[in-house]
Scaffold this motif. Structure first.
Motif, short mmCIF file in Angstrom:
data_model
loop_
_atom_site.label_atom_id
_atom_site.label_comp_id
_atom_site.label_asym_id
_atom_site.label_seq_id
_atom_site.Cartn_x
_atom_site.Cartn_y
_atom_site.Cartn_z
N VAL A 23 0.88 -1.33 0.06
CA VAL A 23 -0.09 -0.11 0.11
C VAL A 23 0.85 1.20 -0.04
O VAL A 23 1.71 1.27 0.87
CB VAL A 23 -0.88 0.20 1.38
N ALA A 24 0.72 2.11 -1.00
CA ALA A 24 1.41 3.22 -1.34
C ALA A 24 0.70 4.57 -0.73
O ALA A 24 -0.66 4.52 -0.96
CB ALA A 24 1.98 3.33 -2.60
N SER A 25 1.33 5.49 -0.27
CA SER A 25 0.65 6.64 0.00
C SER A 25 1.70 7.99 0.21
O SER A 25 2.75 7.58 0.27
CB SER A 25 -0.23 6.49 1.63
N GLY A 26 1.02 9.15 0.24
CA GLY A 26 1.79 10.33 0.38
C GLY A 26 2.54 10.90 -1.02
O GLY A 26 3.26 11.82 -0.91
N TYR A 27 1.73 10.66 -2.27
CA TYR A 27 1.98 11.10 -3.40
C TYR A 27 0.64 11.36 -4.06
O TYR A 27 -0.05 10.41 -3.71
CB TYR A 27 2.96 10.31 -4.08
N ARG A 28 0.92 12.47 -5.08
CA ARG A 28 -0.40 12.94 -5.70
C ARG A 28 -1.00 11.74 -6.97
O ARG A 28 -2.02 11.64 -7.08
CB ARG A 28 -0.21 14.16 -6.11
N TYR A 29 -0.02 11.37 -7.65
CA TYR A 29 -0.20 10.99 -8.87
C TYR A 29 0.44 9.37 -8.98
O TYR A 29 1.24 9.10 -8.18
CB TYR A 29 0.20 11.71 -10.24
N MET A 30 -0.07 8.82 -10.15
CA MET A 30 0.59 7.30 -10.35
C MET A 30 1.98 7.17 -10.51
O MET A 30 2.71 8.20 -10.96
CB MET A 30 -0.25 6.86 -11.48
N SER A 31 2.64 6.18 -9.90
CA SER A 31 4.09 6.16 -9.91
C SER A 31 4.37 5.83 -11.13
O SER A 31 3.77 5.28 -12.07
CB SER A 31 4.33 4.95 -9.03
N LYS A 32 5.77 6.18 -11.40
CA LYS A 32 6.35 5.85 -13.00
C LYS A 32 6.48 4.42 -13.11
O LYS A 32 6.12 3.63 -14.20
CB LYS A 32 7.49 6.52 -13.15
N CYS A 33 6.76 3.79 -11.96
CA CYS A 33 7.12 2.29 -12.09
C CYS A 33 6.95 1.74 -10.53
O CYS A 33 7.06 2.51 -9.50
CB CYS A 33 8.68 2.12 -12.09
N MET A 34 6.31 0.50 -10.57
CA MET A 34 6.25 -0.23 -9.13
C MET A 34 7.26 -1.57 -9.56
O MET A 34 6.86 -2.18 -10.50
CB MET A 34 4.83 -0.48 -8.82
N GLY A 35 7.80 -2.14 -8.30
CA GLY A 35 8.47 -3.11 -8.52
C GLY A 35 8.37 -3.98 -7.16
O GLY A 35 8.36 -3.45 -5.99
N TRP A 36 8.68 -5.14 -7.22
CA TRP A 36 9.04 -6.12 -6.01
C TRP A 36 10.29 -6.61 -6.34
O TRP A 36 10.94 -7.34 -7.59
CB TRP A 36 8.02 -7.19 -6.03
N PHE A 37 11.26 -6.56 -5.19
CA PHE A 37 12.53 -7.09 -5.20
C PHE A 37 12.55 -7.78 -3.84
O PHE A 37 11.61 -8.16 -3.01
CB PHE A 37 13.57 -5.86 -4.89
N ARG A 38 13.65 -8.76 -3.86
CA ARG A 38 13.82 -9.72 -2.67
C ARG A 38 15.31 -9.85 -2.51
O ARG A 38 16.23 -9.60 -3.26
CB ARG A 38 13.30 -10.86 -3.00
N GLN A 39 15.65 -10.18 -1.06
CA GLN A 39 17.03 -10.34 -0.78
C GLN A 39 17.01 -11.44 0.28
O GLN A 39 16.20 -11.32 1.39
CB GLN A 39 17.64 -8.95 -0.07
N ALA A 40 17.81 -12.30 0.33
CA ALA A 40 18.11 -13.37 1.33
C ALA A 40 19.39 -13.16 1.91
O ALA A 40 20.18 -12.34 1.22
CB ALA A 40 18.42 -14.66 0.38
N PRO A 41 19.50 -13.28 3.24
CA PRO A 41 20.85 -13.12 4.02
C PRO A 41 22.00 -13.68 3.39
O PRO A 41 22.16 -14.56 2.84
CB PRO A 41 20.64 -13.79 5.17
N GLY A 42 22.73 -12.60 3.28
CA GLY A 42 24.30 -13.02 2.27
C GLY A 42 24.23 -12.71 0.97
O GLY A 42 25.21 -13.12 0.26
N LYS A 43 23.22 -12.50 0.43
CA LYS A 43 22.94 -12.50 -0.91
C LYS A 43 22.60 -10.88 -1.44
O LYS A 43 21.90 -10.12 -0.52
CB LYS A 43 22.01 -13.55 -1.51
N GLU A 44 22.62 -10.74 -2.94
CA GLU A 44 22.36 -9.44 -3.30
C GLU A 44 20.86 -9.43 -3.45
O GLU A 44 20.12 -10.28 -3.85
CB GLU A 44 22.96 -9.21 -4.67
N ARG A 45 20.21 -8.05 -3.22
CA ARG A 45 19.04 -7.90 -3.57
C ARG A 45 18.86 -8.11 -5.15
O ARG A 45 19.79 -7.56 -5.90
CB ARG A 45 18.56 -6.40 -3.26
N GLU A 46 17.57 -8.62 -5.55
CA GLU A 46 17.43 -8.82 -6.94
C GLU A 46 15.88 -8.21 -7.31
O GLU A 46 14.89 -8.49 -6.48
CB GLU A 46 17.58 -10.21 -7.34
#
Length: 124
Positions: A23-46
């Motif tokens: 849930v996003a809040s605090g801005y007026r218009y639609m975002s340019k992009c939305m994404g999901w990322f993940r990160q496991a311990p000791g690994k890079e965020r992807e």
């Protein structure tokens, strides 16, 4: 202020399903992009899944999740979801919602806001 709040993370068995929400809040218009990322311990965020509204809602998925995960957005409710099926232990990670709210135009996402993360744990 902009705020992104993820929810839906849980502990599930391999082969199970989860639906993550942001849930996003605090801005007026639609975002340019939305994404999901993940990160496991000791690994890079992807990057896991992206909706690029700079390119008419173009979606992109990591090869490791393509066919199993689906990203969707509801611009009226200011939410973005990630439906995850056929979960594998390799999917275990903290999942983050990200938003590109930059003012510049152009086709490339540039994320500048992030949620706090929600934990997904998949047992074998």
């Amino acid at each position: 202020q902009v705020q992104l709040v993820e929810s839906g993370g849980d502990s599930v068995q391999a082969g199970g399903s989860l639906r993550l929400s942001c849930v996003a809040s605090g801005y007026r218009y639609m975002s340019k992009c939305m994404g999901w990322f993940r990160q496991a311990p000791g690994k890079e965020r992807e990057a896991v899944a992206v909706i690029n509204n700079r390119r008419g809602g173009y979606t992109d998925y990591a090869d490791s999740v393509n066919g199993r995960f689906t990203i969707s957005q509801n611009n009226v409710k200011n939410t973005v979801s990630l439906e995850m099926t056929s979960l594998k232990p390799e999917d275990t990670a903290t999942y983050y919602c990200a938003a590109d709210l930059q003012t510049q135009i152009g086709p490339t996402c540039d994320y500048n806001y992030w949620g706090q993360g929600t934990q997904v744990t998949v047992s074998s």
